[in-house]
Design an enzyme around this catalytic site. Sequence first.
Site, short mmCIF file in Angstrom:
data_model
loop_
_atom_site.label_atom_id
_atom_site.label_comp_id
_atom_site.label_asym_id
_atom_site.label_seq_id
_atom_site.Cartn_x
_atom_site.Cartn_y
_atom_site.Cartn_z
N ARG A 116 129.44 18.06 24.02
CA ARG A 116 129.77 19.22 23.18
C ARG A 116 131.27 19.41 22.95
O ARG A 116 132.09 19.35 23.86
CB ARG A 116 129.17 20.49 23.76
CG ARG A 116 129.68 20.93 25.11
CD ARG A 116 128.87 22.12 25.61
NE ARG A 116 129.37 22.61 26.88
CZ ARG A 116 129.94 23.81 27.05
NH1 ARG A 116 130.07 24.63 26.04
NH2 ARG A 116 130.36 24.19 28.24
N LYS A 140 127.91 18.02 28.38
CA LYS A 140 129.23 17.94 29.00
C LYS A 140 130.31 17.88 27.92
O LYS A 140 130.12 17.27 26.87
CB LYS A 140 129.32 16.68 29.87
CG LYS A 140 130.69 16.44 30.52
CD LYS A 140 130.66 15.20 31.40
CE LYS A 140 132.06 14.84 31.91
NZ LYS A 140 132.64 15.91 32.77
N HIS A 141 131.48 18.51 28.20
CA HIS A 141 132.67 18.33 27.36
C HIS A 141 133.26 16.95 27.65
O HIS A 141 133.91 16.75 28.69
CB HIS A 141 133.73 19.38 27.70
CG HIS A 141 133.43 20.76 27.22
ND1 HIS A 141 133.06 21.06 25.92
CD2 HIS A 141 133.46 21.96 27.87
CE1 HIS A 141 132.88 22.36 25.80
NE2 HIS A 141 133.10 22.92 26.96
N VAL A 142 133.06 16.00 26.76
CA VAL A 142 133.60 14.66 26.98
C VAL A 142 133.58 13.89 25.67
O VAL A 142 132.77 14.19 24.77
CB VAL A 142 132.78 13.91 28.07
CG1 VAL A 142 131.38 13.57 27.57
CG2 VAL A 142 133.51 12.68 28.57
#
Length: 414
Positions: A130, A190-192
Site C-alpha cells: 500500500r 505492507k508499506h513497501v
Amino acid sequence: MSLNAERSYKMKLRDVENAFKYRRIPYPKRSVELIALLAISCTFFLFMHTNKLNSRLKEMEVKLQPSEFSALGLTGNHISGHDAGGKHDDINTLHGTFQYLKSTGQMSSLNVRDLNNTRKAQMELVFFNRVPKVGSQTFMELLRRLSERNNFQFHRDAVQKVETIRLAEDQQQEMAEVISELPEPSVFIKHVCFTNFTKFNLPRPIYLNVVRDPVERVISWFYYVRAPWYFVERKAAFPDLPLPHPAWLKKDFETCVLNGDQECTYTQGVTVEGIGDHRRQSLFFCGHDYECTPFNTVGALERAKFAVEQQYAVVGVLEDLNTTLSVLEKYVPRFFEGVRDIYATSAEYLTKINKNNFKPPVSEHVKDIVRRNFTNEIEFYQFCRQRLHKQYLAAHLPQRIITDSAHLPGLIGN
C-alpha cells in the site's frame, strides 16, 4: 381665540409632534451587546452549516459518480454525453475514456484478458503493498471484513518505528519467502516498494494497490504528520520518540510553498530516502532499485508504468472509489466478492477512518505551483486511472463474456 394665537398654538403642537416623531429612543447598553452577540452567533452557525453542507455535497459527488452506461443496459456507474464525433470529456474520467476509445475505434479491441493479471497469479495470495495517504486504511478495513465474509486470512505488517520501503535484495527475498509461506487464501498488507517474487523463484501473488492525485496526497501527508492524534498514537507505540518543535507543528502548507521552504520544494531528480518522503507515489510501483528514487524522472515513470501493466491485477484510484470497488469485484472475485455491499452498508464509518479534521483547504493557486514540479507523477496517476477505466469498460460491456476457465479457483479467467 384670535387668528395669531391659533396659528401660534398649531405651530407649537406641530413642534411637539415632530419632537416625538424624530426623537432617538435610547437602548440599554446590555441590549446592544445582546443583539451583537446574537448576530455573531448567527453568522458562526451559518458558516458551520455551510461547511457541513459542502462536505455532504462532496460525499454525494463521490457516491453519485456517473452510473456507468445505462445506455448499454449495464448496472453500476453511467456513461452518457457526447457521441464519438463530438468533443471529448476529460480523458481521465470514466466518461472521457469511453468517448476516446469509442471515437478512436479501440472499444472493439478492448479485451478483459489483456487487462487481467489475476490469471497470472501462481497462488491465492493478495499482496497489497500500500501507498500511504491514498485511503489505504479504508481498504484495509474492507479487506478485514471481506476476510470474514469470503473465508480468507488477513495479515498486515506491524507498525514500525522507522518504516523502510526500499529493501536490499536479501531483505526482499526474506520478505517474499515469509509472505509465500502464509496459508492460502490470504491477504498481506505492507508499506513497501513493488517486489518481484518470481525473481527469487517464488510463486507470483496477486498484486494490488491504490493511487491518489499526487498533489492532494502530499498535502494530506503534510497535515497528517502534524495532527495531534498522530503524535498521541506514535508516542504510545514508541515512548522514546521526541516531540516535534512547535514552530514545525504550526507550519501551514500554503506558506511553506510560497516561502520556498525546503519541506515544500519539489526539485526534479532530487533523492530523499525514507517513508517521510511522500512525493514519489511511483516509487511503490517502480521497485527497490536506486534508479527509482530520483523525484519526477522519466525513467522511474516508465518502470512504474511497466510494473502496473505487467504485474498488478488492479490499481485502484481514490477519486474513483465506486469504479475501483466494481473492478476489484470483477477482476479479483475470490477476495472482493461483495465489497460494494459492505461499503454501501458502512460508508459513513469507512469514510471517517483516518480523516484529518485539522487539514485546512489549500488554494488552487498554490496547488498549481506544486503541480508544475509533479509532471511525471501526475502522468503516472493519470495512466493508472485510465487503465482502471479500461478494465471497468472491458468487464461491463455486454459482448464481453467470460469464457476461459481460471488458473486458480474463484479467479476471473479472461
